[in-house]
Structures are given as C-alpha cells and as structure tokens.
Design a protein around this motif. Structure first.
Motif, PDB file in Angstrom:
ATOM      1  N   THR A  69       0.824  -1.214   0.000  1.00  0.00           N
ATOM      2  CA  THR A  69       0.000   0.000   0.000  1.00  0.00           C
ATOM      3  C   THR A  69       0.855   1.260   0.000  1.00  0.00           C
ATOM      4  OG1 THR A  69      -1.734  -1.176   1.199  1.00  0.00           O
ATOM      5  CG2 THR A  69      -1.802   1.222   1.257  1.00  0.00           C
ATOM      6  N   VAL A  70       1.862   1.264   0.873  1.00  0.00           N
ATOM      7  CA  VAL A  70       2.702   2.458   0.984  1.00  0.00           C
ATOM      8  C   VAL A  70       3.517   2.655  -0.287  1.00  0.00           C
ATOM      9  CG1 VAL A  70       4.589   3.510   2.280  1.00  0.00           C
ATOM     10  CG2 VAL A  70       2.764   2.331   3.482  1.00  0.00           C
ATOM     11  N   TYR A  71       4.078   1.578  -0.811  1.00  0.00           N
ATOM     12  CA  TYR A  71       4.877   1.702  -2.030  1.00  0.00           C
ATOM     13  C   TYR A  71       4.029   2.200  -3.203  1.00  0.00           C
ATOM     14  CZ  TYR A  71       8.823  -0.766   0.103  1.00  0.00           C
ATOM     15  OH  TYR A  71       9.879  -1.124   0.889  1.00  0.00           O
ATOM     16  N   GLU A  72       2.813   1.702  -3.319  1.00  0.00           N
ATOM     17  CA  GLU A  72       1.941   2.159  -4.398  1.00  0.00           C
ATOM     18  C   GLU A  72       1.571   3.627  -4.221  1.00  0.00           C
ATOM     19  OE1 GLU A  72       1.215   0.720  -7.092  1.00  0.00           O
ATOM     20  OE2 GLU A  72       2.071  -1.230  -6.643  1.00  0.00           O
ATOM     21  N   MET A  73       1.354   4.028  -2.969  1.00  0.00           N
ATOM     22  CA  MET A  73       1.032   5.427  -2.713  1.00  0.00           C
ATOM     23  C   MET A  73       2.207   6.327  -3.060  1.00  0.00           C
ATOM     24  SD  MET A  73      -1.656   7.108  -1.554  1.00  0.00           S
ATOM     25  CE  MET A  73      -1.375   8.166  -2.959  1.00  0.00           C
ATOM     26  N   LEU A  74       3.400   5.931  -2.632  1.00  0.00           N
ATOM     27  CA  LEU A  74       4.586   6.718  -2.960  1.00  0.00           C
ATOM     28  C   LEU A  74       4.831   6.740  -4.456  1.00  0.00           C
ATOM     29  CD1 LEU A  74       7.025   5.612  -0.096  1.00  0.00           C
ATOM     30  CD2 LEU A  74       5.717   7.741  -0.273  1.00  0.00           C
TER      31      LEU A  74
END
Length: 853
Positions: free
Chosen positions: A264-269
C-alpha cells in the motif's frame, strides 16, 4: 519516463519499483491504487502467524532417579511348547485351587496343620511319589538280579540256539523298537541338557535381581521432594527460550508491519512520484504555452505590417499596363494576408498565476525520504518497544508461585519408616539365602550334567551296539566270518543296560526331588499369583498374622486392597491416590500458570508502534497538489488554441508566389519591370525566411504544449483530487492498521510462548505422574518378581526334571529291547547229525559224498 527505484529496508529486500506507465498515463493510477488500498486493508487486518511460526520442541532432562526396574519379559523361544506341556502336566497332577485354609493355618499356627490334610491336598504328588518309590525299588532290584544271573549261570540275556523262520522278523522288530526308544532318549537328554543349562544361567541374574528390586522400592516416597525440586528448576528452559524470543520480538513485529503495509505504501509513494512528475511536465508546458503565445503575438504584429507592405508593392507592379500575364498572379497577391489570429485564443494568465512557484516541493527527494522512513520501521519499532520488552523480560524471569512450593508441600508417607526398615531387613536377610541357593543350584547343575551324560552314554551304547550288530549280521553268510562284530555289538548293548540299571536310582531321586520343589512352586505360587488368588488370600482379613499385615506395612489407603492397589499402580496411578499420605496433594494446583500468563499478556498489551512520522506527502507537496487542483488547468478551452494552430500563418503560400514572380519576370518584355518583379520575388523569399518561418516554428511549439495539456490536464486534476483524498485517508488509517497488526502479532507471539510453557507443564505432569510420584514401581516389582520366579526359574526348572523323567522312564523299554536284541547278535548254535555221534559245530561244514578223480 521511469521513476526512481524504491529501495526497501536492508532487512526486507524488495524488487525495484518502476513507473513508466504511471508517468506516461497518470489516468490509470486512480483505479489501480483504489484496488491496492482495499487489498492492503484486508491484508493488514488478517490474522497470520506465519512470520513467527509455531513453538519449537523443547528437550527436557529426566529428573527421576535411575529408571525404575525395566519390565522383565521372557523372550519367546523354541522351549515355550515344552514349558506349556509341563504346566499342563502339573495342572493335571494338582488340579485343586489355592489352599486358603491350609495356608492360613500354616502361617498362623504351623503346629496345628494336620498331615492328612496336606496329603489330601498333595494327592497328585503322593501318587507320583509312590510311582517314583516303586521305580526306585523295582529297577535297581531287577538290575541286581540280572547281574547275578549273568555272573553265575550266564543264562540271562544268552543267545539264540536254533534258527527258525520267524527269527528275522523278531530280530527286525526288536531292533526297530530299540532304535525308536534310543531316539526318544536322545531327544529327552538333549532337552534335559538345554533346560538344565538354562536354569543354571538364569539363577545368577535372578538372584542378583532380588536385592535390586528391594533397593529400588526403598526410596519410593522419600526421594520425591528432591526430584520435584529438580523438575521445578527446569522451568528455566522455557524461560530462556522466551527471553531469547523477546530479544527479537520488536524487530519481528516491525518487520511484519512493514511487510503487510509495504504494498500500500509503495503504491502510494509511486503514485505521488508519478503525479509530481506529471505536475512538473504540465506546468512546464503551460509556461511554454504562455511564452510562445507572447512571442506569437509580437511576431504576428510585425508580420502583419510586412505582409501589408509586400501586398501593396506587388499590387502596384502587377497592375502596370505593360505587365504581361499578371492577372492570375495579381489575384494571388490580393490574398496575401495573415490567416491565424492568436489574439483570439483563450488567456492562461490567471491559471499561470495560480501555479506561480509550483512545484515548490521536490517530489523525487520527498518520495525517497518517505521511502527511507518507511523502510526503517523495524528499527524504529525496536527503539519504541525497548522499555516494554525490558518489563516483559522481568515478568518472564519470575517463577510461578505453584512451582516454588510444589516440592515443599509434598506430604509425608505415614508408612515410610516401616516400609524402608522392612525392605532393608528383607534385603539384608535375603543375601545369605540367595548365596546358598546359588551354591545348591551349582550342585544340582553338576548332578544334572552327570546324569544327563550317563543317559547320553546309554544312547551311545545303544546306537553303537545296533550298528555293530547289524554289521555282524550282514557279514554272517561269509564262511570266514568269526562273528566278532555281532558279539561286540551285543556286549556294548549290555554295557548300556548296565549303565541304565546303575543310574536309574540317582535319576529317579533327582527327578522326584526337583519335581516336588518345582511343581509346588508352579501350582501353589505361580498359578495363584497369575490368577490373582494369592492377592485375594492376602487381602482377606485374618489370613495373615498380625506381624505380616501388608496393607499396614505398605501404608495403603483404608478403602484400597492390595489387589486394587496393584491394578491401579499397573495403570500408572500416582502415589497420593494409593498410599495413605499425611495430606492430599493436587498436582494441577501447582501447575496452574494462568496468573503467570495473564501478567505476560497484560504486559504485551503495552507494546505500541508509532507510524505518525510517515507523512507520505510533505506540506510543500501538499500545497503544490492543492494549487494544481484549484488552478483550473483543466478548464482552459484548448480547442480555441487548436483552431488558430490549424490555420496557416499567411493565406497565400509565400514561396509559391515568389516562384511565380520569377517566372513572370522572365516573360516580361519590359526589362525594367522584369527586374522589379525579380527583386520582389527575392524579397518575398527573404520575408519567408525571416518572418514567416519563425512564426511557423512558434506555432508548432505551441501545438505541442497545447496538445499535451489538452490530453493530460483534465485527468490530471481528477487524479490529483483522488491522490489527495487517498493520502489523507491513508495517513489517518496507517496507525490503526499498524495497531491491528501489532495486536495480531502480539497474540501470535503470546500463543507461541504459551506453547513453550504448555510443553513444560505437559512434561512435568508426565514426569511426576509416570516417573517420580508414581506407584508403578510396586506393580513393576511384583510383575518382575513373578517373571523371575515363574518364567525365568520355575519353567526351565520344571522342564529340566520333566525331560529327565522322560529319559528315566524310557530307560526301562531301552533295557528290555537291548537285552532282547543282543541275543540275535551272538553266534547261533546249529545241531548236525552223523553216523557215529552228535557234535555241535560252530559252523556248518558240508559233507563230502563222492570223490571224482
């Protein structure tokens, strides 16, 4: 365009994340990130203990004293059928049940026992004694008479004097019976030798096992507290394992949070990086569009004046009377004017003003910084949980109160002193008797070997005598034969007969003496022991004298008999369920670790992980995206630009017009006019290169910017709104997700660590009830005693005398058949008639009736 690679934390290597699709097509980012957010939410809330794994198997050291006596079992062997036959024979000799009344009288008042009662109970043995007495009287007496007869008159066991027709049949029958009897003797003596040796081999270990059994029972209860204390000390084994796991629990939880949130965090970044790049590109295009418009407007004003001047001058030249063929060109000149009017395009100053200073943030650096912060989550978790882990270690290092007192409160055994003294007395008094038993067993073994050897000699004599006798018979038809082999065979058979008479008495004495001892042990003790009649006799009040009160000596509970105690102990009952202890003892009470585990669980709830430092989007980046969202970049009327861009800069092609003027100049008769047209054509070419062509280049540049903005601006603003909403939502939800993952991991950790303590409790329960505080040694000692006495000793002992008795009684037919058979191995006297006298000839000499010369 490819975005920068995200490098996760070194503890959690991940593949690089590349974003060419998101950079070139940012409109696809919204649905993709929406899907990833929903999947990440489910993943973060799912309970999964795979990262910790189950509790490994702990290995505890047995604390009980040297293992209780191993159960003795006689291995199956070829003699089992023989043992079964002997037991069935003894059951036929003594079919009566255990003599309760007789045994009670014998134990309480031996003088009151009547001989006739003993004789009636031992009727089978009395019959066997009569048979043995008759054998002892008849066989030696017959042997003595036979020797006297042979020594004085030489008539007993003589020879066959006359030959008759049935002699061969009689001789063959006797030899066959003698051979069969000899084979039976051979089998019996081999079995006797084997069982005799088996008794001798078993006597030593069996005698040594008696003190061993008694010694193992002396510390039945007295050693329990020390062993319970050793069991409690092994609580340090799961403690050390849990303390070792606590050293890495914080980093493990942080790694799990990182693993479950990273998608989730990687996709958001990644979406932020892509959006930042798109923002930069759009702003650059907008600024380029505005600059190009200014240049186009300025160029348009200059170009309009130059076009007007060229049009007026060409109109004057082409309208002169001497201009030949200029009508068509003149019509083209009238159309020489500007086509695109860039003063009509929409204004972008207001949008550009709103995007002044955008982008303020460096999205690439911002994303790399947030990525590094997120990848350092395991280390940050370790630092944040350090104090709580220290408190957890203090809780684990404590020992549950029940384990501390488990050994101290174990109740004393009322009969401990009586039991220990009685066993010590029995052990000390049994050693001399056991030595005497071993000494007498040695004498018995020697006598048995000697008598078996004697029977074996009889077998050898029978076999050798038969062989020599048969050899002599086969050679009797030869005239030169002297009957030496047959006579030797007969004499060897007589030697066997003599040995049979000689050893028959010792054999029957040894057989009956061992039979009387072994038979009574089997019928009185072993059968009653196996059937339980012996336990019933001991349990019945009044059967034993007061000095032999076994329930009182053992300290059994009042409602438990010896038979019931034996049965419960054999099933593995604990001491406090069978013996009369001073107080009740509840093992489960001291193994209760609920309070200990509750303290550990309560302290685990203090574990926290703070992920608020993960901003995802910096304030400057947030301002940039807000400015883009409210700029109206997507509201610009881009088709208005495209209408003017699609128009030519000048309606008439300047280059084509210049080319026509050159051709027209060559066709003119007036050289002056032709030269002027030539100069005007060159001027148009210079005008095209200096004014029209730069304007066309600016239009092409404007076209690129307009089309790029027209394609990306509407979706970019929508995506910006979506990303801002998701960033706001994710930043608010990440702490909750991290807390949920922390809760799940804490529960998994507690479950695994409870597995170590559960292993310890299970091991303690098994160790105490089955090895330390168990009364199984009592039943084991009784079972081993029965196996030693009955299986190891009585069975081979009885089989030994049974085989010797077998040989002893088969000596009688052996004697008879040997004497009868030996007669046929002597020379046969035949009577021959003559004219003058009768003489007995040893050999038949044929008479000479005629002589032919």
């Amino acid at each position: 365009m490819a975005g920068p690679a995200f490098l996760p934390h070194s503890l959690l290597p991940e593949p690089h994340i590349r974003l060419p699709l998101m950079a070139s097509e940012p409109g696809l980012l919204a649905p993709l990130l929406g899907l990833m957010l929903s999947l990440s939410l489910r993943g973060a809330q799912a309970v999964d203990c795979g990262s910790l794994g189950p509790a490994s198997r702990l290995t505890f050291t047995p604390t009980a004293r040297d293992p209780w006596l191993a159960p003795r079992i006689r291995a199956p062997g070829p003699l089992d059928h023989l043992y079964g036959t002997v037991r069935r024979f003894l059951s036929a000799v003594q079919p009566k049940p255990f003599p309760t009344e007789l045994a009670r009288a014998l134990l309480k008042e031996p003088a009151s026992v009547k001989v006739d009662e003993v004789v009636r109970y031992e009727a089978g043995y009395v019959v066997c004694a009569v048979i043995a007495g008759l054998y002892l009287l008849v066989v030696p007496t017959a042997g003595l008479c036979f020797c006297c007869c042979r020594g004085r008159r030489r008539r007993c066991g003589g020879r066959v004097k006359t030959e008759h027709k049935e002699m061969a049949c009689e001789r063959g029958t006797l030899m066959t019976f003698l051979l069969l009897t000899t084979l039976v003797l051979l089998i019996g003596v081999v079995c006797a030798l084997v069982t005799n040796q088996r008794v001798h081999e078993q006597m030593g270990p069996s005698a040594e096992a008696v003190p061993e059994i008694l010694l193992s029972l002396r510390g039945l209860v007295s050693d329990v507290p020390q062993e319970l204390q050793a069991v409690a000390q092994q609580f340090s084994l799961p403690q050390k394992r849990v303390l070792k796991d606590l050293d890495g629990v914080a980093q493990s939880i942080g790694s799990t949070i990182h693993t479950q949130l990273r998608s989730t965090v990687y996709e958001m970044l990644a979406s932020l990086l892509s959006l930042g790049h798109a923002l930069q590109v759009s702003v650059d295009h907008l600024r380029a569009l505005n600059t190009t418009l200014v240049e186009l407007w300025e160029g348009q004003q200059e170009l309009d004046q130059a076009v007007r001047a060229h049009r007026e001058h060409l109109r004057d030249l082409l309208q002169e009377p001497g201009c030949q063929g200029c009508v068509e060109t003149l019509s083209r000149v009238h159309g020489l004017e500007l086509s695109a009017d860039f003063s009509q395009v929409p204004q972008v100053d207001d949008v550009l003003h709103r995007l002044k200073g955008v982008p303020e943030a460096n999205f690439s650096s911002m994303v790399q910084e947030e990525n590094s912060t997120f990848n350092s989550l395991p280390l940050l978790a370790s630092l944040q949980m350090a104090d709580v882990v220290t408190e957890l270690k203090k809780v684990v290092a404590q020992q549950p109160g029940g384990l501390k007192t488990m050994a101290k409160v174990f109740p004393n055994w009322e009969a401990a002193s009586r039991w220990s003294q009685a066993l010590e007395k029995v052990e000390n008094s049994s050693r001399p008797y056991l030595k005497e038993v071993q000494r007498y067993e040695k004498y018995r073994w020697i006598v048995g070997c000697v008598l078996c050897s004697a029977v074996l000699l009889v077998v050898v004599c029978n076999l050798v005598g038969l062989n020599l006798g048969i050899w002599g018979l086969s050679a009797r038809e030869h005239p030169s034969h002297l009957e030496a082999k047959g006579r030797a065979g007969a004499r060897i058979l007589m030697v066997g007969v003599g040995l049979s008479f000689l050893f028959a008495g010792p054999l029957i004495l040894l057989v009956f003496s061992t039979f009387l001892v072994g038979g009574n042990v089997q019928t009185l003790v072993c059968q009653s022991w196996k059937s339980g009649a012996l336990y019933e006799f001991v349990d019945t009040p009044g059967n034993l004298p007061s000095s032999m009160n076994l329930p009182h000596l053992l300290g059994l509970k009042k409602n438990i008999s010896i038979l019931l105690a034996y049965q419960q102990c054999r099933k593995g009952a604990s001491l406090w369920k069978v013996l009369q202890l001073n107080d009740s003892y509840d093992l489960e009470k001291y193994l209760d670790m609920s309070q200990y585990m509750a303290n550990l669980e309560q302290e685990l709830q203090n574990l926290t992980v703070d992920v608020k430092n993960l901003d995802l989007l910096s304030p400057a980046g947030h301002r940039d995206l807000r400015a883009l969202q409210s700029s109206g970049l997507g509201n610009i009327h881009y088709p208005g630009f495209l209408i003017q861009i699609q128009k030519p800069v000048v309606n008439t092609s300047v280059e084509q017009l210049a080319h026509e003027l050159e051709g027209l100049a060559h066709s003119q008769a007036d050289s002056v006019l032709g030269k002027q047209l030539q100069q005007e054509a060159q001027g148009l070419r210079n005008f095209y290169q200096e004014k029209v062509l730069p304007q066309q280049r600016l239009v092409a540049k404007l076209n690129i910017s307009v089309r790029a903005l027209a394609f990306s601006a509407p979706r970019l603003q929508l995506e910006t709104s979506g990303v801002l909403d998701r960033v706001t939502h994710l930043k608010g939800e990440l702490p909750a997700w991290a807390a949920q993952i922390l809760k799940n991991e804490s529960e998994c950790f507690l479950t695994r660590e409870m597995g170590y303590f559960s292993q310890y409790v299970t091991w303690v329960r098994e160790e105490v009830t089955q090895h330390i505080a168990t009364c199984q040694p009592l039943s084991g000692a009784l079972d081993n005693g029965r196996v030693i006495l009955c299986d190891m000793m009585a069975d081979p002992w009885n089989a030994s005398w049974f085989c010797l008795a077998w040989c002893t009684f088969f000596l009688v037919p052996s004697i008879i058949f040997a004497i009868k058979t030996s007669k046929y191995f002597h020379p046969i006297w035949k009577r021959l008639s003559s004219s003058s006298s009768e003489e007995t000839q040893l050999f038949h000499i044929p008479r000479v009736t005629s002589l032919k010369l």
